[in-house]
Design an enzyme around this catalytic site. Structure first.
Site, mmCIF file in Angstrom:
data_model
loop_
_atom_site.group_PDB
_atom_site.id
_atom_site.type_symbol
_atom_site.label_atom_id
_atom_site.label_comp_id
_atom_site.label_asym_id
_atom_site.label_seq_id
_atom_site.Cartn_x
_atom_site.Cartn_y
_atom_site.Cartn_z
ATOM 1 N N HIS A 153 12.383 -1.873 -2.834
ATOM 2 C CA HIS A 153 11.719 -1.895 -4.331
ATOM 3 C C HIS A 153 12.727 -1.041 -5.398
ATOM 4 C CE1 HIS A 153 7.570 -2.037 -5.699
ATOM 5 N NE2 HIS A 153 7.727 -1.195 -6.387
ATOM 6 N N TYR B 233 -0.468 -7.235 -4.769
ATOM 7 C CA TYR B 233 -0.142 -6.280 -3.851
ATOM 8 C C TYR B 233 -1.252 -6.477 -2.978
ATOM 9 C CZ TYR B 233 3.455 -3.549 -6.397
ATOM 10 O OH TYR B 233 4.394 -2.917 -7.649
ATOM 11 N N THR C 217 4.063 -8.282 -1.973
ATOM 12 C CA THR C 217 5.331 -7.258 -1.979
ATOM 13 C C THR C 217 4.462 -6.131 -1.372
ATOM 14 O OG1 THR C 217 5.819 -7.141 -5.015
ATOM 15 C CG2 THR C 217 6.155 -4.744 -3.178
ATOM 16 N N SER D 150 4.356 -9.296 -13.043
ATOM 17 C CA SER D 150 3.657 -8.315 -11.489
ATOM 18 C C SER D 150 2.686 -8.106 -11.854
ATOM 19 C CB SER D 150 4.440 -6.604 -12.507
ATOM 20 O OG SER D 150 3.819 -5.478 -11.773
ATOM 21 N N LYS E 16 7.952 -10.101 -0.135
ATOM 22 C CA LYS E 16 9.270 -8.784 -0.269
ATOM 23 C C LYS E 16 9.520 -7.353 0.126
ATOM 24 C CE LYS E 16 10.589 -7.020 -5.587
ATOM 25 N NZ LYS E 16 9.684 -5.847 -5.275
#
Ligand SMILES: Cc1cc2nc3c(=O)[nH]c(=O)nc-3n(C[C@H](O)[C@H](O)[C@H](O)COP(=O)(O)O)c2cc1C
Length: 384
Positions: free
Chosen positions: A282, A134, A160, A111, A258
């Site tokens: 999520h 992100y 994401t 992440s 995603k």
């Protein structure tokens, strides 16, 4: 599990063990979802709506769970989903999970907001991993992280897109997880004191507790509340598909988008150059009141499945769920909470065992359905 049960054999067993190990605010952070947690609950329960077909006497002596995902060989169609702050659930958690994934040749996804940085994970593991990003307001920082991920050999960028705003997770407000004030700190300290193993393993031995990829951008880099403030100002609600096109021009590897749940968005993702999409809500942590991911799978596969690889996460809890998702058209699945529970419960060994349990369950399910290979798991083998 009762006190007489010694071996965790399911995600549920690991979940119970994780609950015993973790301070309540951390366990709730993992387990919880947004608002009334409707979507969270649907993600798991909707798998029960699908039934598999059983065929017998078909020579299943050569079952093989190996396949490919985005052109890379994997031992089974499963990847570890990105989990923020995994290093708070076990000592340097991202590294433990990456090692476990490497051991069975499946992808680990780091992440953006991991405790361990891209470079720390690279140093401790010997295989490429996936990196999740992100869209941050600071596009310079986005580019910097792309370059860092590329420099350590990440093959796949998991981008994401379902975090235009942070979801409203009531548990995190209730138990002080998000409260950096005096009351919140006292509440968390009281919860930590009841979990001496965690206090030693993570609280003391697992330092530094910063977000490794972002520490150079945050003042007071050892205070997680400073990170939260930083991240909250960085999520970019103005991002659009044009930004993904921009991203595409800066990343040479695979891009997985995603957080897509509607066929229309899946088409847009393909149009801007995604190599695959991950149907994901999520883990029920963003928009509550939506459908489960598994109920969206067929529609999206019918729309873009001929153009791109479609993956799914949300609610996968065993090998039977994996086979159901494959039969409905997924190329592979990701698991989030399952690996975190196993790691919080038993560290890297827990994740190793969990992954071999998934593989055994996929094998047994395939064999009992009368098939030997992953590409034989087709839509005619599942009913709703
Ligand atoms: C504690 C926690 C942290 C997460 N952090 C991230 C993250 O940093 N980035 C991301 O894209 N998704 C994140 N997710 C979502 C997961 O990647 C994944 O979509 C979800 O967990 C799948 O559902 P499952 O937990 O039912 O398997 C997080 C989920 C959990 C439970």
């Amino acid at each position: 599990m009762s006190i007489y049960d010694v071996i965790p054999v399911s995600v549920n067993d690991y979940q119970k063990k994780a609950k015993q190990r973790l301070p309540k605010f951390l366990f709730d952070y993992i387990e919880g979802g947004a608002n009334a947690e409707e979507t969270l609950n649907r993600n798991t329960s909707d798998f029960k709506k699908f039934t598999l077909k059983q065929f017998v006497m078909r020579d299943v002596s050569k079952i093989n769970t190996a396949t490919t995902m985005l052109g890379h060989k994997v031992s089974m169609p499963l990847a570890l989903a990105p989990i923020g702050m995994a290093g708070l659930f076990a000592r340097r958690g991202e590294i433990q999970a990456a090692r476990a994934a490497n051991k069975v040749d499946i992808p680990f996804t780091l992440s953006t907001v991991g405790v361990c940085s891209i470079e720390e994970v690279k140093k401790s593991t010997n295989k490429p991993f996936w990196f999740q990003l992100y869209m941050l307001r600071d596009r310079g920082l986005v580019l910097e992280m792309l370059h860092r991920a590329q420099a350590v050999g990440c093959t796949t960028l998991v981008f994401t897109v379902d975090l235009a705003l942070p979801g409203i997770r009531l548990r995190d407000f209730r138990n002080g997880m998000l409260d950096g004030g005096f009351k919140g700190e006292i509440s968390k300290a009281a919860q930590i004191i009841t979990r001496p193993y965690w206090l030693y393993d993570v609280g003391i031995k697992g330092k530094p507790h910063c977000l490794g990829n972002l520490k150079h951008k945050v003042t007071g880099p050892n205070n997680l509340h400073h990170y939260k403030t930083f991240i909250d100002t960085q999520f970019d609600p103005s991002a659009t598909w044009d930004d993904i096109a921009w991203l595409r021009s800066h990343w040479q590897g695979n891009i997985l988008i995603k957080g897509v749940v509607e066929a229309d968005d899946a088409k847009r993702a393909v149009n801007v150059g995604a190599d695959g999409i991950i149907i994901s809500n999520h883990g029920g942590r963003q928009l509550d009141g939506t459908s489960s991911t598994i109920m969206k799978l067929s529609d999206i596969v019918n729309t873009v499945g001929h153009q791109t690889e479609v993956f799914l996460d949300g609610g996968i809890r065993n090998g039977v769920d994996v086979v159901k998702a494959l039969a409905l058209g997924a190329k592979g699945v990701l698991i989030g909470r399952p690996w975190v529970y196993a790691m919080a419960a038993q560290g890297e060994n827990g994740v190793n065992t969990l992954l071999s349990q998934f593989q055994n369950e996929i094998t047994a399910t395939m064999g009992l359905m009368g098939i030997n290979n992953i590409d034989e798991i087709t839509a005619d083998l599942v009913e709703c």
